[in-house]
Design an enzyme around this catalytic site. Sequence first.
Site, mmCIF file in Angstrom:
data_model
loop_
_atom_site.group_PDB
_atom_site.id
_atom_site.type_symbol
_atom_site.label_atom_id
_atom_site.label_comp_id
_atom_site.label_asym_id
_atom_site.label_seq_id
_atom_site.Cartn_x
_atom_site.Cartn_y
_atom_site.Cartn_z
ATOM 1 N N TRP A 90 0.945 -1.135 -0.092
ATOM 2 C CA TRP A 90 -0.097 0.153 0.057
ATOM 3 C C TRP A 90 0.868 1.288 0.022
ATOM 4 O O TRP A 90 1.833 1.284 0.800
ATOM 5 C CB TRP A 90 -0.975 -0.021 1.250
ATOM 6 N N ASP A 192 2.147 3.268 -20.067
ATOM 7 C CA ASP A 192 0.820 3.857 -19.777
ATOM 8 C C ASP A 192 1.139 4.975 -19.035
ATOM 9 O O ASP A 192 0.241 4.951 -17.623
ATOM 10 C CB ASP A 192 -0.103 3.060 -19.391
#
Length: 284
Positions: A90, A192
């Site tokens: 995270w 991307d």
Amino acid sequence: MTRQSATARRAEELLGAAVVATAPVAGGDICTATRIKLADGRTVLMKTLAHPPAGFFEAEARGLRWLGEAAGAAVPPVLAVDADCVVLPWIETGKPTPDAAAEFGRRLAATHAAGATAYGLAQDGFIGRLPLPNASAPTWAEFFATRRVLPYLKLARDRGFVDEQQAAAVEGVVGRIGDLVPEEPPSRLHGDLWNGNVLWGTDGVVTMVDPAAYAGHREMDLAMLALFGLPHLQRALDAYAEAAPLAEGWEDRVALHQLFPLLVHACMFGGGYAARAAALASRY
């Protein structure tokens, strides 16, 4: 955070640690994202997708590992991956800062400089949920035309999102790529790199996520950063250019490189993306 049993069980199987709590994470338009707190003190992100294309999460994991080998811009280490999910640490996000942007620019230059032996990648990947062909080509002009622009122009046309006039505008510039873009050795690209895939950590580290990685022309990643806007973009670009000077006229080629992501968006969402791609193509 509350415990979601199915997600919690899957995380425990993959990570070998008990789950304390889970919470849904908003923002993704393809995968379901869940924040998971583990009994060993770690907090992780699990991305899942019902019935993903074969190799979908494995391709993401390969891309992250390949980019991580460059020791340049930060990418999260892959904690676990399977056919239906990937698990990453995270990242607590904060406010973008000019200093963090400059450091990101320098580190992105290092990622690109890690390079590759040829344009493309050993295995195909994905851009969104669409297949991403990565078979090698001898020049960037050929790779950009046949692996990046033309496949998505055809798909968008087949789906009724591109009309003949728009297609003609794009096709008209594809054959001139070799004259418009100077050849460079293959760079190691995120692939991307739009604003949504750039996370500004509270620790000041900028991390790239959700890659569609391959070896290509480094101006591609820079064009992606500019497409939907990056906070403190100019600071990042200035630091990049200081670390790794760019070929003359690169700013004039930004729109050319944006044809690929705009056509991908046209395939997925329709709307005005095809018209925007055609308008950019007509500049050249």
